[in-house]
Design a protein around this motif. Structure first.
Motif, mmCIF file in Angstrom:
data_model
loop_
_atom_site.group_PDB
_atom_site.id
_atom_site.type_symbol
_atom_site.label_atom_id
_atom_site.label_comp_id
_atom_site.label_asym_id
_atom_site.label_seq_id
_atom_site.Cartn_x
_atom_site.Cartn_y
_atom_site.Cartn_z
ATOM 1 N N SER A 8 0.932 -1.520 0.073
ATOM 2 C CA SER A 8 -0.524 0.313 0.558
ATOM 3 C C SER A 8 0.944 1.279 0.055
ATOM 4 N N ALA A 9 2.129 1.031 0.675
ATOM 5 C CA ALA A 9 2.882 2.420 0.577
ATOM 6 C C ALA A 9 3.628 2.627 -0.303
ATOM 7 N N ALA A 10 4.028 1.523 -1.074
ATOM 8 C CA ALA A 10 5.118 1.629 -2.694
ATOM 9 C C ALA A 10 3.747 2.388 -3.968
ATOM 10 N N ALA A 11 2.130 1.744 -3.575
ATOM 11 C CA ALA A 11 1.554 1.988 -4.395
ATOM 12 C C ALA A 11 0.644 3.562 -4.149
ATOM 13 N N LEU A 12 0.640 4.099 -3.237
ATOM 14 C CA LEU A 12 0.582 5.106 -2.521
ATOM 15 C C LEU A 12 1.875 6.687 -3.084
ATOM 16 N N ALA A 13 3.129 6.035 -3.038
ATOM 17 C CA ALA A 13 4.474 6.984 -3.337
ATOM 18 C C ALA A 13 4.579 7.006 -5.121
ATOM 19 N N LEU A 14 4.477 5.332 -5.263
ATOM 20 C CA LEU A 14 4.714 5.845 -7.031
ATOM 21 C C LEU A 14 3.709 6.489 -7.603
ATOM 22 N N PHE A 15 2.098 6.615 -6.774
ATOM 23 C CA PHE A 15 1.359 7.018 -7.680
ATOM 24 C C PHE A 15 1.237 9.080 -7.661
ATOM 25 N N ALA A 16 2.302 9.250 -5.890
ATOM 26 C CA ALA A 16 2.519 10.771 -5.836
ATOM 27 C C ALA A 16 3.199 10.805 -7.033
ATOM 28 N N GLU A 17 4.314 10.141 -7.524
ATOM 29 C CA GLU A 17 5.095 10.306 -8.429
ATOM 30 C C GLU A 17 5.471 10.112 -10.093
ATOM 31 N N PHE A 18 4.225 9.687 -9.706
ATOM 32 C CA PHE A 18 3.470 8.702 -11.572
ATOM 33 C C PHE A 18 2.658 8.852 -11.596
ATOM 34 N N GLY A 19 1.874 9.188 -11.270
ATOM 35 C CA GLY A 19 0.536 9.341 -10.865
ATOM 36 C C GLY A 19 -0.002 8.521 -11.036
ATOM 37 N N HIS A 20 -1.757 8.217 -10.982
ATOM 38 C CA HIS A 20 -2.493 7.056 -10.667
ATOM 39 C C HIS A 20 -2.582 6.174 -12.054
ATOM 40 N N GLU A 21 -2.481 6.412 -13.580
ATOM 41 C CA GLU A 21 -3.352 6.207 -14.541
ATOM 42 C C GLU A 21 -2.346 5.159 -14.718
ATOM 43 N N SER A 22 -0.597 5.934 -14.004
ATOM 44 C CA SER A 22 0.425 5.773 -15.579
ATOM 45 C C SER A 22 1.173 4.301 -14.481
ATOM 46 N N THR A 23 1.169 4.438 -13.311
ATOM 47 C CA THR A 23 1.418 3.769 -12.111
ATOM 48 C C THR A 23 0.625 1.855 -12.357
ATOM 49 N N THR A 24 1.416 0.631 -12.390
ATOM 50 C CA THR A 24 1.628 -0.057 -12.630
ATOM 51 C C THR A 24 1.554 -1.551 -11.768
ATOM 52 N N VAL A 25 0.976 -2.022 -11.780
ATOM 53 C CA VAL A 25 1.408 -3.652 -10.496
ATOM 54 C C VAL A 25 3.120 -3.771 -10.533
ATOM 55 N N ASP A 26 2.810 -4.222 -11.800
ATOM 56 C CA ASP A 26 4.727 -4.770 -11.688
ATOM 57 C C ASP A 26 5.375 -3.544 -11.031
ATOM 58 N N GLN A 27 4.650 -2.261 -11.509
ATOM 59 C CA GLN A 27 5.941 -0.927 -11.105
ATOM 60 C C GLN A 27 5.604 -1.172 -9.383
ATOM 61 N N ILE A 28 4.340 -1.693 -8.766
ATOM 62 C CA ILE A 28 4.137 -1.673 -7.241
ATOM 63 C C ILE A 28 4.873 -2.703 -6.504
ATOM 64 N N ALA A 29 4.658 -3.060 -7.094
ATOM 65 C CA ALA A 29 5.391 -4.737 -6.642
ATOM 66 C C ALA A 29 6.763 -4.848 -6.860
ATOM 67 N N ALA A 30 7.713 -4.274 -7.825
ATOM 68 C CA ALA A 30 8.828 -3.673 -7.776
ATOM 69 C C ALA A 30 9.008 -2.938 -6.642
ATOM 70 N N TYR A 42 -2.662 -10.572 -2.116
ATOM 71 C CA TYR A 42 -2.919 -9.383 -0.882
ATOM 72 C C TYR A 42 -4.509 -8.394 -1.651
ATOM 73 N N PHE A 43 -4.556 -8.047 -2.825
ATOM 74 C CA PHE A 43 -4.810 -7.084 -3.893
ATOM 75 C C PHE A 43 -5.928 -7.456 -5.116
ATOM 76 N N ALA A 44 -6.681 -6.972 -5.382
ATOM 77 C CA ALA A 44 -7.748 -7.537 -5.907
ATOM 78 C C ALA A 44 -6.883 -6.607 -7.906
ATOM 79 N N SER A 45 -6.511 -5.487 -7.245
ATOM 80 C CA SER A 45 -6.214 -4.447 -8.514
ATOM 81 C C SER A 45 -5.107 -3.433 -7.476
ATOM 82 N N LYS A 46 -4.432 -2.808 -8.292
ATOM 83 C CA LYS A 46 -3.773 -1.394 -8.017
ATOM 84 C C LYS A 46 -4.669 -0.846 -6.713
ATOM 85 N N ASP A 47 -5.941 -0.073 -7.833
ATOM 86 C CA ASP A 47 -6.970 0.755 -6.874
ATOM 87 C C ASP A 47 -7.130 -0.038 -5.053
#
Length: 224
Positions: A8-30, A42-47
């Motif tokens: 969740s922390a990774a997703a929020l950080a990436l959304f802030a850096e690159f935008g919600h639409e541009s961020t992928t699940v692969d980026q969040i996992a990495a 843990y999650f069905a989608s990035k949202d």
């Protein structure tokens, strides 16, 4: 639970850096240091990674309601239960702030949060209507209506306090502010909560779909 929080922390950080639409699940996992398949455990989608704690908190709220004694003032139980929701947000102020900023930028995520929060209102309404003090009343009665309105007022009070806390950078004692707001709700919707004689019941009517903050404002204006 640690991995869930990290994702969740990774997703929020990436959304802030690159935008919600541009961020992928692969980026969040990495970013979280896990495999893609671990994300989907843990999650069905990035949202879904944006609002990770509500399922657990709904369970906590349900336990508070179910564990209350039948003789306890029902609205007091609901007020105690909503504190668990605020406790979830205040447990990690930095995450709550990041989430708040993101939701302001992405309307679709904001709508998702509204839908999630409405679960608490439904839980509270169901509890109040099933309480022995009102059980079996006519669904169209004033008693049933007040149960639904008071549940909405409790949730609206919570949302109002939470927003003010977030707008000020998640500073100050949000729980004390919530307790003050809930005391007002209890005095108006459950006069037996204090030693004062029951006052007039104030009913506020708002259009369907009105935002909870506007509901609270309408209630406050009526009480004033």
């Amino acid at each position: 639970m640690h991995t869930r929080h990290e994702l969740s922390a990774a997703a929020l950080a990436l959304f802030a850096e690159f935008g919600h639409e541009s961020t992928t699940v692969d980026q969040i996992a990495a970013r979280a240091g896990v495999a893609r398949r671990t994300f989907f455990r843990y999650f069905a989608s990035k949202d879904d990674a944006v609002l990770p704690d509500h399922d657990t908190t709904v369970g906590t709220v349900q336990a508070v309601l179910e564990g209350a004694a039948p003789t306890e003032e029902p609205l007091a139980v609901v007020c105690r239960a909503i504190r668990e929701v605020l406790r979830m947000y205040t447990a990690d102020p930095s995450m709550s702030l990041a989430r708040y900023r993101l939701l302001r930028q992405v309307p679709a995520l904001r709508e998702r949060e509204i839908a999630v929060v409405s679960r608490y209102e439904r839980l509270f309404t169901k509890y109040l209507l099933s309480h022995p003090s009102v059980s079996g009343v006519d669904p169209d009665s004033t008693t049933a209506m007040l149960a639904e309105v008071s549940a909405s007022a409790v949730v609206a009070s919570h949302n109002h306090v939470l927003r003010r806390w977030l707008r000020t950078g998640a500073t100050g004692d949000a729980m004390s502010r919530l307790d003050e707001a809930l005391a007002v709700i209890r005095r108006r919707f459950s006069p037996s909560a204090d030693d004062e004689a029951p006052g007039d019941i104030v009913v506020t009517v708002v259009p369907g779909g009105t935002h909870t903050s506007d509901v609270l404002d309408a209630v406050r204006r009526a009480l004033d």
